[in-house]
Design a protein around this motif. Sequence first.
Motif, PDB file in Angstrom:
ATOM      1  N   MET A   1       0.856  -1.102  -0.047  1.00 18.84           N
ATOM      2  CA  MET A   1       0.111  -0.027   0.023  1.00 18.84           C
ATOM      3  C   MET A   1       1.000   1.158   0.272  1.00 18.84           C
ATOM      4  O   MET A   1       0.354   2.239  -0.846  1.00 18.84           O
ATOM      5  CB  MET A   1      -0.962  -0.570   1.302  1.00 18.84           C
TER       6      MET A   1
ATOM      7  N   GLU B   1       0.884   3.954  -3.227  1.00 24.76           N
ATOM      8  CA  GLU B   1       1.173   5.753  -2.495  1.00 24.76           C
ATOM      9  C   GLU B   1       1.956   5.879  -3.110  1.00 24.76           C
ATOM     10  O   GLU B   1       1.482   7.519  -4.106  1.00 24.76           O
ATOM     11  CB  GLU B   1       0.536   5.942  -1.441  1.00 24.76           C
ATOM     12  N   ASN B   2       3.110   5.553  -3.068  1.00 24.74           N
ATOM     13  CA  ASN B   2       3.946   6.570  -3.816  1.00 24.74           C
ATOM     14  C   ASN B   2       5.310   6.480  -5.516  1.00 24.74           C
ATOM     15  O   ASN B   2       5.528   6.794  -5.651  1.00 24.74           O
ATOM     16  CB  ASN B   2       5.538   5.836  -2.699  1.00 24.74           C
TER      17      ASN B   2
ATOM     18  N   TYR C   1       1.677   3.584 -10.601  1.00 24.68           N
ATOM     19  CA  TYR C   1       0.847   2.560 -10.647  1.00 24.68           C
ATOM     20  C   TYR C   1      -0.642   3.352 -11.423  1.00 24.68           C
ATOM     21  O   TYR C   1      -0.878   3.730 -11.696  1.00 24.68           O
ATOM     22  CB  TYR C   1       0.243   3.219  -8.550  1.00 24.68           C
TER      23      TYR C   1
ATOM     24  N   SER D   1      -8.336   0.285  -1.984  1.00 25.09           N
ATOM     25  CA  SER D   1      -7.134   1.047  -1.355  1.00 25.09           C
ATOM     26  C   SER D   1      -6.090   0.723  -2.091  1.00 25.09           C
ATOM     27  O   SER D   1      -5.600  -0.366  -3.474  1.00 25.09           O
ATOM     28  CB  SER D   1      -6.597   1.305  -0.658  1.00 25.09           C
ATOM     29  N   ASN D   2      -5.381   1.608  -2.699  1.00 28.28           N
ATOM     30  CA  ASN D   2      -4.585   1.556  -3.345  1.00 28.28           C
ATOM     31  C   ASN D   2      -2.987   0.304  -2.866  1.00 28.28           C
ATOM     32  O   ASN D   2      -2.877   0.949  -1.546  1.00 28.28           O
ATOM     33  CB  ASN D   2      -3.130   2.797  -4.113  1.00 28.28           C
ATOM     34  N   SER D   3      -2.995  -0.256  -3.817  1.00 37.26           N
ATOM     35  CA  SER D   3      -1.553  -1.544  -3.643  1.00 37.26           C
ATOM     36  C   SER D   3      -1.099  -2.203  -4.712  1.00 37.26           C
ATOM     37  O   SER D   3      -2.201  -2.237  -5.411  1.00 37.26           O
ATOM     38  CB  SER D   3      -2.665  -2.593  -2.296  1.00 37.26           C
TER      39      SER D   3
END
Length: 61
Positions: free
Chosen positions: A8, A12-13, A17, A32-34
């Motif tokens: 995650m 997020e960074n 993505y 969620s972003n993962s």
Amino acid sequence: MISIQDKMIVAENCKEYESKNYTVGLKASYLSNSCSNCVNFVNEQCNKKLFDEIEGIINMN
């Protein structure tokens, strides 16, 4: 094995993505972003070879 939390934070960074889940051309916000939800993450590895680089930068801070 990479932890869910690490995936995650890296996602997020990550500027590369790209979510596997889109709804009418928009990212599904309920997910969620993962890395697990990224089109570039296959067989627990980043095809763009960015995971280790991003994780290293995060760990330095």
